[in-house]
Design an enzyme around this catalytic site. Structure first.
Site, PDB file in Angstrom:
ATOM      1  CG  ASN A 137      44.500  58.849   2.450  1.00 29.98           C
ATOM      2  OD1 ASN A 137      44.878  59.942   2.193  1.00 29.98           O
ATOM      3  ND2 ASN A 137      45.167  57.749   3.146  1.00 29.98           N
ATOM      4  N   PRO A 138      41.043  59.382  -0.912  1.00 30.74           N
ATOM      5  CG  PRO A 138      40.835  60.620  -2.809  1.00 30.74           C
ATOM      6  CD  PRO A 138      41.401  60.506  -1.504  1.00 30.74           C
ATOM      7  CB  CYS A 139      40.119  54.312  -1.607  1.00 28.56           C
ATOM      8  SG  CYS A 139      39.148  54.182  -0.188  1.00 28.56           S
ATOM      9  CG  HIS A 140      35.250  57.514  -3.312  1.00 32.35           C
ATOM     10  ND1 HIS A 140      36.034  58.065  -2.176  1.00 32.35           N
ATOM     11  CD2 HIS A 140      34.925  58.747  -3.896  1.00 32.35           C
ATOM     12  CE1 HIS A 140      36.091  59.328  -2.394  1.00 32.35           C
ATOM     13  NE2 HIS A 140      35.425  59.824  -3.194  1.00 32.35           N
TER      14      HIS A 140
END
Length: 180
Positions: A137-140
């Site tokens: 879950n690409p929170c970056h």
């Protein structure tokens, strides 16, 4: 009913050891960096209360996706099952994160708008920070409205590396600045 048993495996990556936790069905339950193991365990306790955690070999598909992602396949996590137990709002935010294509970024405001709550910018930021499956879950891919790299639990240098690795062009990944 017996408590669920989850498998934890430590895998190498160019930005430090990665902790991968999968369940018996092959779903990723947690993904974090080894230097943030305490955080990962706290989040996992919220998302899988009572589950046992044993070291071993994680699900093969998930392991292969981690290796492929760090080898350059920014879409390696597409189709990898994830199981979390957040609130309805958190789950919506995490789904919105997965909808951000590799190489692109969104602001916290855009993330809030994507889940139909444009005024809930802070809540979207908090949900982003409670994400138990970093990178997947690409929170970056979420940055400050002014283009700064802000707020990444794995560290801003890692966020910078991940964005550059994915070919992000919407932000100057060479300039890591802390929001004031």
């Amino acid at each position: 009913m017996r408590p669920e048993t989850l498998t934890l495996e430590c895998l190498p990556s160019p930005v430090g050891q990665v902790l991968l936790v999968t369940d018996a069905d092959g779903a990723v339950r947690a993904l974090d960096f080894a230097d943030f193991e305490d955080r990962m365990r706290r989040l996992l306790a919220r998302h899988a209360p009572g589950a046992g955690l044993v070291e071993g070999t994680a699900d093969a598909k998930a392991r292969a996706a981690v290796a492929a992602y760090f080898a350059g396949d920014a879409r390696a996590f597409d189709g990898v099952p994830v199981k979390t137990a957040g609130t309805e709002f958190q789950e919506a935010v995490w789904a919105a994160l997965r909808a951000i294509p590799p190489g692109e970024t969104r602001s916290y405001g855009q993330l809030a708008a994507a889940v139909g709550r444009p005024r809930a910018v802070r809540a979207a930021g908090l949900a982003n920070g409670q994400n138990p499956v970093a990178v997947l879950n690409p929170c970056h891919r979420v940055i400050g409205a002014n283009g700064t790299l802000t707020g990444y639990a794995g560290g801003l240098e890692r966020k910078q590396w991940l964005l550059a690795h994915e070919g992000a062009t919407a932000v100057d990944v060479g300039a890591v600045r802390k929001a004031s």
